[in-house]
Design an enzyme around this catalytic site. Structure first.
Site, PDB file in Angstrom:
ATOM      1  N   LYS A  13     100.186 155.109 -14.201  1.00  0.00           N
ATOM      2  CA  LYS A  13      99.744 154.625 -15.506  1.00  0.00           C
ATOM      3  C   LYS A  13      99.834 155.689 -16.597  1.00  0.00           C
ATOM      4  O   LYS A  13      99.189 155.572 -17.640  1.00  0.00           O
ATOM      5  CB  LYS A  13      98.308 154.112 -15.404  1.00  0.00           C
ATOM      6  CG  LYS A  13      98.110 153.000 -14.382  1.00  0.00           C
ATOM      7  CD  LYS A  13      98.943 151.763 -14.694  1.00  0.00           C
ATOM      8  CE  LYS A  13      98.409 150.996 -15.856  1.00  0.00           C
ATOM      9  NZ  LYS A  13      99.101 149.688 -16.021  1.00  0.00           N
TER      10      LYS A  13
ATOM     11  N   ASP B 205      97.993 137.650  -7.959  1.00  0.00           N
ATOM     12  CA  ASP B 205      96.540 137.801  -7.890  1.00  0.00           C
ATOM     13  C   ASP B 205      95.963 136.970  -6.747  1.00  0.00           C
ATOM     14  O   ASP B 205      94.836 137.206  -6.316  1.00  0.00           O
ATOM     15  CB  ASP B 205      95.889 137.328  -9.204  1.00  0.00           C
ATOM     16  CG  ASP B 205      96.282 138.161 -10.406  1.00  0.00           C
ATOM     17  OD1 ASP B 205      96.577 139.357 -10.233  1.00  0.00           O
ATOM     18  OD2 ASP B 205      96.306 137.610 -11.521  1.00  0.00           O
TER      19      ASP B 205
ATOM     20  N   GLU C 200     101.349 152.002  -8.909  1.00  0.00           N
ATOM     21  CA  GLU C 200     101.854 152.028 -10.285  1.00  0.00           C
ATOM     22  C   GLU C 200     101.260 153.223 -11.025  1.00  0.00           C
ATOM     23  O   GLU C 200     100.042 153.345 -11.144  1.00  0.00           O
ATOM     24  CB  GLU C 200     101.523 150.745 -11.035  1.00  0.00           C
ATOM     25  CG  GLU C 200     102.063 150.781 -12.461  1.00  0.00           C
ATOM     26  CD  GLU C 200     101.742 149.551 -13.288  1.00  0.00           C
ATOM     27  OE1 GLU C 200     101.831 149.649 -14.535  1.00  0.00           O
ATOM     28  OE2 GLU C 200     101.406 148.510 -12.706  1.00  0.00           O
TER      29      GLU C 200
ATOM     30  N   ASP D  50      96.903 150.610  -9.278  1.00  0.00           N
ATOM     31  CA  ASP D  50      97.159 151.429 -10.461  1.00  0.00           C
ATOM     32  C   ASP D  50      96.360 152.724 -10.332  1.00  0.00           C
ATOM     33  O   ASP D  50      95.232 152.708  -9.836  1.00  0.00           O
ATOM     34  CB  ASP D  50      96.707 150.696 -11.722  1.00  0.00           C
ATOM     35  CG  ASP D  50      97.202 149.262 -11.753  1.00  0.00           C
ATOM     36  OD1 ASP D  50      98.339 149.053 -12.189  1.00  0.00           O
ATOM     37  OD2 ASP D  50      96.448 148.354 -11.336  1.00  0.00           O
TER      38      ASP D  50
ATOM     39  N   HIS E 219      98.222 141.684  -5.990  1.00  0.00           N
ATOM     40  CA  HIS E 219      98.173 142.391  -7.269  1.00  0.00           C
ATOM     41  C   HIS E 219      96.792 142.982  -7.510  1.00  0.00           C
ATOM     42  O   HIS E 219      95.817 142.256  -7.669  1.00  0.00           O
ATOM     43  CB  HIS E 219      98.535 141.406  -8.389  1.00  0.00           C
ATOM     44  CG  HIS E 219      98.646 142.026  -9.731  1.00  0.00           C
ATOM     45  ND1 HIS E 219      97.943 141.560 -10.818  1.00  0.00           N
ATOM     46  CD2 HIS E 219      99.390 143.057 -10.176  1.00  0.00           C
ATOM     47  CE1 HIS E 219      98.247 142.275 -11.884  1.00  0.00           C
ATOM     48  NE2 HIS E 219      99.128 143.197 -11.521  1.00  0.00           N
ATOM     49  N   ARG E 220      96.713 144.313  -7.497  1.00  0.00           N
ATOM     50  CA  ARG E 220      95.430 145.025  -7.595  1.00  0.00           C
ATOM     51  C   ARG E 220      94.493 144.586  -6.458  1.00  0.00           C
ATOM     52  O   ARG E 220      93.272 144.520  -6.629  1.00  0.00           O
ATOM     53  CB  ARG E 220      94.769 144.796  -8.959  1.00  0.00           C
ATOM     54  CG  ARG E 220      95.677 145.073 -10.135  1.00  0.00           C
ATOM     55  CD  ARG E 220      95.008 144.783 -11.468  1.00  0.00           C
ATOM     56  NE  ARG E 220      96.011 144.666 -12.526  1.00  0.00           N
ATOM     57  CZ  ARG E 220      95.766 144.258 -13.768  1.00  0.00           C
ATOM     58  NH1 ARG E 220      94.528 143.953 -14.123  1.00  0.00           N
ATOM     59  NH2 ARG E 220      96.729 144.164 -14.659  1.00  0.00           N
TER      60      ARG E 220
ATOM     61  N   GLU F 201      99.396 146.096  -4.422  1.00  0.00           N
ATOM     62  CA  GLU F 201      99.774 146.833  -5.627  1.00  0.00           C
ATOM     63  C   GLU F 201      98.521 147.402  -6.263  1.00  0.00           C
ATOM     64  O   GLU F 201      97.507 146.707  -6.364  1.00  0.00           O
ATOM     65  CB  GLU F 201     100.496 145.896  -6.600  1.00  0.00           C
ATOM     66  CG  GLU F 201     101.043 146.556  -7.856  1.00  0.00           C
ATOM     67  CD  GLU F 201     100.067 146.579  -9.031  1.00  0.00           C
ATOM     68  OE1 GLU F 201     100.375 147.224 -10.048  1.00  0.00           O
ATOM     69  OE2 GLU F 201      98.982 145.948  -8.932  1.00  0.00           O
TER      70      GLU F 201
ATOM     71  N   HIS G 252      92.970 150.180 -13.261  1.00  0.00           N
ATOM     72  CA  HIS G 252      94.101 149.749 -14.084  1.00  0.00           C
ATOM     73  C   HIS G 252      94.106 150.369 -15.472  1.00  0.00           C
ATOM     74  O   HIS G 252      95.110 150.922 -15.919  1.00  0.00           O
ATOM     75  CB  HIS G 252      94.113 148.222 -14.215  1.00  0.00           C
ATOM     76  CG  HIS G 252      95.244 147.710 -15.040  1.00  0.00           C
ATOM     77  ND1 HIS G 252      95.163 147.559 -16.416  1.00  0.00           N
ATOM     78  CD2 HIS G 252      96.505 147.336 -14.697  1.00  0.00           C
ATOM     79  CE1 HIS G 252      96.311 147.110 -16.872  1.00  0.00           C
ATOM     80  NE2 HIS G 252      97.145 146.958 -15.858  1.00  0.00           N
TER      81      HIS G 252
END
Length: 245
Positions: free
Chosen positions: A111, A229, A109, A36, A7-8, A34, A49
């Protein structure tokens, strides 16, 4: 077997959405990353993000107010730790270039939910097509209109609906958009829904799973993917279960 997405990047141990986090995700063996994306003033796609730089850099203001050259001057690591001082905000192109040397899947993702960017989906699709990595990309968003546009621009690229509340038969809703995956919020997702969705041909990738007992449950029940994470923890649990079985 359940895939593990960072995640990120490995954002539990490195500053989110930076190459430090991406490289750590690759190092520990993550199946995917993943990220953003937002748009700069000069229409460059950058990986961050929030719609502002306030939380994760040494500056303030909307991402949209900065040119790429100005964004690149910001420190995106010091907020996390002294050791990560000097980390930069990457561009999508830089990450796609890096991916040419590995086999990682990328979940992008969009945004553009509370802020709108001109031709956002088209710009992202163009960069993906230029990279030749269409088959390793998943585009997700809470903006389901954006996902509909993605599918119209390039239906070969997988899109997935992000949602934070329970939906009735989300696989049927996703079909209407041309989306092929479901990315639900962990606390709102039960095992029966996961099973039915996957039986209907829709991979379920749950975010954000950091509790080890929940990781074990989801992996043991064959959830398509978990987004965490701490991918190293999920991978350790996955390996332990594999050995036992």
């Amino acid at each position: 077997m359940t895939e593990i997405f960072a995640h990120r990047g490995s954002s539990g141990t490195f500053p989110e959405n930076t190459f430090a986090a991406f490289k750590e995700a690759e190092k520990v063996g993550s199946d995917g990353i993943e990220i953003d994306v937002h748009l700069t003033r000069d229409d460059e796609i950058v990986i961050i993000h929030d719609k502002t730089v306030d939380r994760t850099t040494n500056s303030t203001g909307l991402v949209r107010e900065y040119t790429l050259a100005e964004i690149k001057k910001l420190d995106a690591g010091s907020w996390f730790s002294v050791e990560n001082k000097g980390e930069k905000i990457p561009t999508l192109k830089e990450l796609l270039d890096w991916m040419q040397g590995n086999s990682i899947t990328l979940n992008i993702e969009l945004k553009n939910v509370t802020i709108q960017y001109p031709d956002f989906e088209k710009r992202i699709i163009n960069e993906i097509e230029e990279s030749g990595l269409e088959d390793r990309i998943i585009i997700s968003s809470f903006n389901h209109y954006a996902l509909k546009r993605v599918n119209e621009l390039n239906p070969k690229i997988e899109s997935a609906i992000l949602y934070a509340q329970q939906l009735f038969e989300p696989w049927n809703y996703a079909k209407k958009l041309g989306a092929r995956g479901l990315h639900p919020h962990d606390p709102k997702t039960d095992l029966e829904t996961i099973n039915i969705a996957q039986q209907n041909g829709f991979p379920v990738r749950i975010y954000t799973v950091n509790n080890e007992e929940r990781m074990k449950e989801l992996i043991d029940r064959g959830c398509s993917a978990i987004i965490s994470d701490y991918p190293e923890k999920a991978l350790r649990i996955k390996e332990t279960l594999r050995v036992k079985n």
